[in-house]
Design a protein around this motif. Structure first.
Motif, PDB file in Angstrom:
ATOM      1  N   ALA A  10       0.802  -1.220   0.000  1.00 23.60           N
ATOM      2  CA  ALA A  10       0.000   0.000   0.000  1.00 23.60           C
ATOM      3  C   ALA A  10       0.835   1.271   0.000  1.00 23.60           C
ATOM      4  CB  ALA A  10      -0.928   0.004   1.208  1.00 23.60           C
ATOM      5  N   VAL A  11       2.130   1.185   0.280  1.00 21.74           N
ATOM      6  CA  VAL A  11       2.958   2.383   0.375  1.00 21.74           C
ATOM      7  C   VAL A  11       4.279   2.155  -0.340  1.00 21.74           C
ATOM      8  CG1 VAL A  11       1.952   3.137   2.553  1.00 21.74           C
ATOM      9  CG2 VAL A  11       3.922   1.621   2.586  1.00 21.74           C
ATOM     10  N   ASP A  12       4.880   3.253  -0.763  1.00 21.24           N
ATOM     11  CA  ASP A  12       6.194   3.200  -1.405  1.00 21.24           C
ATOM     12  C   ASP A  12       7.279   3.484  -0.382  1.00 21.24           C
ATOM     13  OD1 ASP A  12       5.142   2.728  -3.967  1.00 21.24           O
ATOM     14  OD2 ASP A  12       4.756   4.864  -4.246  1.00 21.24           O
ATOM     15  N   VAL A  13       8.324   2.675  -0.399  1.00 18.31           N
ATOM     16  CA  VAL A  13       9.458   2.872   0.499  1.00 18.31           C
ATOM     17  C   VAL A  13      10.628   3.410  -0.314  1.00 18.31           C
ATOM     18  CG1 VAL A  13      11.062   1.784   2.106  1.00 18.31           C
ATOM     19  CG2 VAL A  13       8.698   0.976   1.949  1.00 18.31           C
ATOM     20  N   PRO A  14      11.149   4.577   0.034  1.00 18.82           N
ATOM     21  CA  PRO A  14      12.303   5.093  -0.705  1.00 18.82           C
ATOM     22  C   PRO A  14      13.478   4.128  -0.601  1.00 18.82           C
ATOM     23  CG  PRO A  14      11.358   6.778   0.724  1.00 18.82           C
ATOM     24  CD  PRO A  14      10.712   5.486   1.092  1.00 18.82           C
ATOM     25  N   PRO A  15      14.218   3.927  -1.676  1.00 23.21           N
ATOM     26  CA  PRO A  15      15.373   3.018  -1.610  1.00 23.21           C
ATOM     27  C   PRO A  15      16.474   3.584  -0.733  1.00 23.21           C
ATOM     28  CG  PRO A  15      15.369   4.215  -3.687  1.00 23.21           C
ATOM     29  CD  PRO A  15      14.080   4.558  -3.005  1.00 23.21           C
ATOM     30  N   ALA A  16      17.310   2.700  -0.223  1.00 25.26           N
ATOM     31  CA  ALA A  16      18.482   3.161   0.529  1.00 25.26           C
ATOM     32  C   ALA A  16      19.351   3.994  -0.400  1.00 25.26           C
ATOM     33  CB  ALA A  16      19.260   1.972   1.077  1.00 25.26           C
ATOM     34  N   PRO A  17      19.798   5.172   0.025  1.00 21.49           N
ATOM     35  CA  PRO A  17      20.593   6.027  -0.874  1.00 21.49           C
ATOM     36  C   PRO A  17      21.933   5.391  -1.206  1.00 21.49           C
ATOM     37  CG  PRO A  17      20.585   6.896   1.375  1.00 21.49           C
ATOM     38  CD  PRO A  17      19.603   5.767   1.363  1.00 21.49           C
ATOM     39  N   GLN A  61      19.260  13.125  12.298  1.00 19.28           N
ATOM     40  CA  GLN A  61      18.899  12.508  11.028  1.00 19.28           C
ATOM     41  C   GLN A  61      17.571  13.075  10.564  1.00 19.28           C
ATOM     42  OE1 GLN A  61      19.910  10.641  14.075  1.00 19.28           O
ATOM     43  NE2 GLN A  61      19.612   8.546  13.340  1.00 19.28           N
ATOM     44  N   LEU A  62      17.509  13.470   9.293  1.00 13.71           N
ATOM     45  CA  LEU A  62      16.319  14.112   8.746  1.00 13.71           C
ATOM     46  C   LEU A  62      15.914  13.454   7.436  1.00 13.71           C
ATOM     47  CD1 LEU A  62      17.377  17.847   9.271  1.00 13.71           C
ATOM     48  CD2 LEU A  62      15.823  16.522  10.701  1.00 13.71           C
ATOM     49  N   GLY A  63      14.614  13.300   7.252  1.00 17.58           N
ATOM     50  CA  GLY A  63      14.065  12.809   6.000  1.00 17.58           C
ATOM     51  C   GLY A  63      12.937  13.709   5.546  1.00 17.58           C
ATOM     52  N   LEU A  64      12.948  14.084   4.275  1.00 17.03           N
ATOM     53  CA  LEU A  64      11.930  14.990   3.749  1.00 17.03           C
ATOM     54  C   LEU A  64      11.661  14.656   2.293  1.00 17.03           C
ATOM     55  CD1 LEU A  64      10.190  17.515   4.407  1.00 17.03           C
ATOM     56  CD2 LEU A  64      12.088  18.919   3.584  1.00 17.03           C
ATOM     57  N   ASP A  65      10.412  14.261   2.026  1.00 15.76           N
ATOM     58  CA  ASP A  65       9.976  14.005   0.663  1.00 15.76           C
ATOM     59  C   ASP A  65      10.872  12.986  -0.046  1.00 15.76           C
ATOM     60  OD1 ASP A  65       8.104  14.398  -1.352  1.00 15.76           O
ATOM     61  OD2 ASP A  65       9.291  15.963  -2.327  1.00 15.76           O
ATOM     62  N   GLY A  66      11.240  11.919   0.682  1.00 12.19           N
ATOM     63  CA  GLY A  66      12.002  10.831   0.080  1.00 12.19           C
ATOM     64  C   GLY A  66      13.504  11.032   0.034  1.00 12.19           C
TER      65      GLY A  66
END
Length: 385
Positions: A10-17, A61-66
């Protein structure tokens, strides 16, 4: 509740950078945070707290819009936008098991974050279980196993190892997908607003517990002291909190809870009497003796008639009443698939039993009112009996 079937489909997981993005300047962090106004900000911290009263920030640690970044504390604290976003109730801050992070922000930045969302609370509301660990939920929802081998490593040292940096990113990479999963389920159950409400209530409760004037209430072992002795304990605990802050030393390095209770119970009038209390170190007598004796005298001679007492254990009669009351709350919790520990924490339910009053405990306000509506009449009837 079996949540495995509702996993990441149901959701998209951003890939590990592919590479770790560090932000090294406050102005660069300001610009990075302005990229996606109104979007939820995934947030975590790493810190050290072994020989100090205050946690020492090691990493943000920050995450914003993927997208994800790591920030040194010296950079974060100089960033105008970082402080503004933390304090902005309109920007959701996504955290997991947030109590220590909020304490860090209060003590490090002298700032009370607003708009916080604790996704551990959200997972419980969604039916995943109470106090579920982050790594376990990630594995259940998204099928990814997190490496926790560097959890207890030195976060103040620089440079951080590759493993530390990867671990730090993984601690925020799944927060936004979790948020989507949680809010989707809560929306279907009519509880979407409940997560923000409960997260805010929990944050406010944590902040209140740090008040030096009220900290004595957390020393549950002092419940049997007389009102006069509890007045002494309050003075001693307030002093210790302020002393620990001044020295930046852990509480036990000044005087432990057990020793403060023993001092309040014996109410020594001299350093000799203080020395005779079992367990009180001679060094503490030399260093703090005069102050402790003054505090004992102050607390003992004060008007303690209106002092809030430390909650005692339930009596045998109260324990029987507690079981009946808990049964009603548990029925509502099970029918709504909400953990009992979240709906009605034991300490809060014990207060209802001790005071025979629901009003001050807010059980019939906010999201709890919705969950308890089917059993409200039965609960009120029981309280009148």
């Amino acid at each position: 509740m079996d949540i495995s079937a509702q996993a990441a489909a149901a959701v998209d997981v951003p890939p590990a950078p592919a590479s770790i993005h560090w932000i090294r300047e406050p102005e660069a962090l300001n610009r990075w945070l302005d990229r996606a106004p109104g979007k939820p900000l995934a947030l975590d911290t790493e810190f050290e707290r072994v020989n100090t009263f205050y946690p020492i920030p090691g990493l943000v640690q920050l995450g914003l819009d993927g997208e994800f970044c790591l920030v040194d504390p010296a950079v974060a604290e100089q960033s105008r936008r970082f402080r503004e976003m933390l304090a902005d109730p309109a920007t959701p801050k996504l955290l997991y098991a947030m109590s220590e992070d909020l304490e860090l922000f209060r003590q490090w930045l002298n700032l009370e974050p607003a708009g916080v969302i604790d996704l551990q609370i959200g997972a419980a509301m969604a039916g995943a279980g109470f106090s579920l660990g982050y790594a376990r939920l990630v594995e259940t929802l998204f099928g990814e196993t997190l490496d926790k081998s560097v959890t207890r490593s030195d976060w103040l040292a620089r440079p951080l190892s590759e493993a530390q940096q990867r671990y730090a990113i993984e601690d925020i990479r799944f927060l936004e997908p979790m948020y989507e999963w949680v809010t989707g389920l809560l929306r279907k159950r009519g509880l979407e607003a409940a997560l923000a409400e409960e997260s805010t209530r929990f944050a406010d409760e944590l902040a209140g517990q740090e008040d030096p004037d009220n900290h004595y209430l957390k020393l549950r072992g002092g419940w049997s002291l007389t009102p006069q002795q509890q007045g002494v304990l309050r003075e001693l605990v307030r002093w210790r909190e302020l002393e620990c802050q001044k020295q930046d030393r852990p509480r036990n390095r000044v005087l432990s809870d057990a020793l403060l209770i023993a001092i309040a119970e014996n109410m020594p009038g001299s350093q000799r009497e203080l020395s005779n209390i079992q367990g009180v170190p001679s060094g503490a007598v030399r260093r703090y003796g005069d102050t402790v004796i003054e505090l004992v005298s102050k607390g003992a001679t004060a008007d303690n008639s209106g002092l809030e007492r430390i909650a005692p254990p339930l009596s045998r009669d109260q324990q029987g009443f507690f079981k009946h009351l808990k049964r009603l709350f548990r029925k509502a919790a099970e029918d709504a698939d909400i953990p009992m520990e979240l709906l009605a924490p034991r300490k809060r339910l014990e207060k209802v039993v001790q005071h025979r009053d629901l009003g001050q405990h807010e059980f019939f306000q906010g999201w709890r009112a919705q969950i308890l509506a089917p059993v409200r009449a039965d609960i009120e009837e029981l309280l009148k009996s």
